[in-house]
Design an enzyme around this catalytic site. Sequence first.
Site, PDB file in Angstrom:
ATOM      1  N   GLY A  20      32.640  38.999  35.160  1.00 54.99           N
ATOM      2  CA  GLY A  20      31.478  39.756  35.591  1.00 54.99           C
ATOM      3  C   GLY A  20      31.279  39.762  37.096  1.00 54.99           C
ATOM      4  O   GLY A  20      31.963  39.081  37.860  1.00 54.99           O
ATOM      5  N   HIS A  21      30.295  40.537  37.520  1.00 57.72           N
ATOM      6  CA  HIS A  21      30.008  40.716  38.939  1.00 57.72           C
ATOM      7  C   HIS A  21      29.570  39.397  39.588  1.00 57.72           C
ATOM      8  O   HIS A  21      28.916  38.563  38.968  1.00 57.72           O
ATOM      9  CB  HIS A  21      28.936  41.782  39.146  1.00 57.72           C
ATOM     10  CG  HIS A  21      27.624  41.463  38.513  1.00 57.72           C
ATOM     11  ND1 HIS A  21      27.387  41.619  37.163  1.00 57.72           N
ATOM     12  CD2 HIS A  21      26.473  40.978  39.031  1.00 57.72           C
ATOM     13  CE1 HIS A  21      26.149  41.252  36.892  1.00 57.72           C
ATOM     14  NE2 HIS A  21      25.569  40.851  38.007  1.00 57.72           N
ATOM     15  N   ASN A  22      29.990  39.212  40.825  1.00 59.04           N
ATOM     16  CA  ASN A  22      29.637  38.057  41.670  1.00 59.04           C
ATOM     17  C   ASN A  22      30.298  36.753  41.251  1.00 59.04           C
ATOM     18  O   ASN A  22      30.019  35.703  41.847  1.00 59.04           O
ATOM     19  CB  ASN A  22      28.118  37.810  41.722  1.00 59.04           C
ATOM     20  CG  ASN A  22      27.345  38.990  42.241  1.00 59.04           C
ATOM     21  OD1 ASN A  22      27.888  39.835  42.945  1.00 59.04           O
ATOM     22  ND2 ASN A  22      26.071  39.077  41.887  1.00 59.04           N
TER      23      ASN A  22
ATOM     24  N   SER B  92      27.883  36.031  38.161  1.00 55.98           N
ATOM     25  CA  SER B  92      27.483  34.972  39.096  1.00 55.98           C
ATOM     26  C   SER B  92      27.862  33.574  38.635  1.00 55.98           C
ATOM     27  O   SER B  92      27.399  32.590  39.217  1.00 55.98           O
ATOM     28  CB  SER B  92      25.970  35.029  39.387  1.00 55.98           C
ATOM     29  OG  SER B  92      25.635  36.265  39.985  1.00 55.98           O
TER      30      SER B  92
END
Length: 363
Positions: free
Chosen positions: A258-260, A278
Amino acid sequence: MSFTIQEIATALGAPAEGDLDVRVTGAAEPATARAQDLALAMDPKYAGGLAEGGAQAALLWAGADWRAMGLKAAIFAPRPRLAMAGLTRMMDPGPEIAPGIHPTAVVDPTAMIGAGAAIGPYAVIGARAQIGANARIAAHAVVAEDVRIGDDALLMYGVRICARVKIGDRFIAQPGATVGGDGFSFVTPEKSAVEAVRETLGDAGASRQQHYTRIHSLGSVTIGDDVELGANSTIDRGTIRDTQVGSGTKIDNLVQIGHNCQIGEDCLLCGLVGVAGSARIGNRVVLAGQVGVNDNIFVGDDVIAGGATKIFSNAPAGRVLLGYPAMRMETHIEAYKGLRRLPRLFAQVAELQKAVSKLAQRD
């Protein structure tokens, strides 16, 4: 391609005996090996198959009596899987991608293509993209604008590398992999049911209308050297900062990052792993198939999580985890043993209840 036994042994750094000029063109299991194949029998339990096949030479375990097996030559593998790595590297021809740029490929005039690169049919290279030396880009792959890819990369069929992604040397992406798609990030104008559940750990509150508003991804993805990405796996771009994958990390098929997220160096992420936004993963972490990692948590260095483990909270460095929710592997095994004992325990409790009831009636 053909190789002598001597050439293979030298490449593997392994001892060999017999007629080292015997040539082989491939590798095979013992029972199906032909005269031109190197039979793979690195464990005594596979030796019986040699009599069924026609191999003249074999890759055997250390100390094997190759003459008694009717072979002309043998290579000895003290560490079989490491020998397999070297052997398969020698014998893998890789995809056929003609040198240069195929006439049907679309390459933006501002893109920089390194020396010795090969770009296959219908590939697309976007504006200002930089492709390193000796890169191989197969048919229908897409490298978007401002992407930087290092030397000796291999992008297989249908790979998508989205805008502004930065990738180091010797990157391998299997068919259908995507790097740099937008993160799955949305917000509601008022407190959502999910936010309520996070606060109450169970109560979503009164039913309400919810309309989701996209949070756009302004970051991208940064990937180190010697990273491999499996077929149809995805790495989302960051919201503000880049999603990061450290050097040496290997990612299996159908993995979602996922993002980050920050993935450390030399990690191993097996098929169907999902790492939520994250999350931070340390170095040398192994996540077996179907492991899930919650968002915004940290998994320390050298953690090993067994298949289908669900990690909902921070995991200290060096911990071996198993289960749903994740717990120490030895604790999970004891809990499972206890679970299997429950029917017997229930039966014993029922018998005790009967005994107590009879005693009460006598009184």
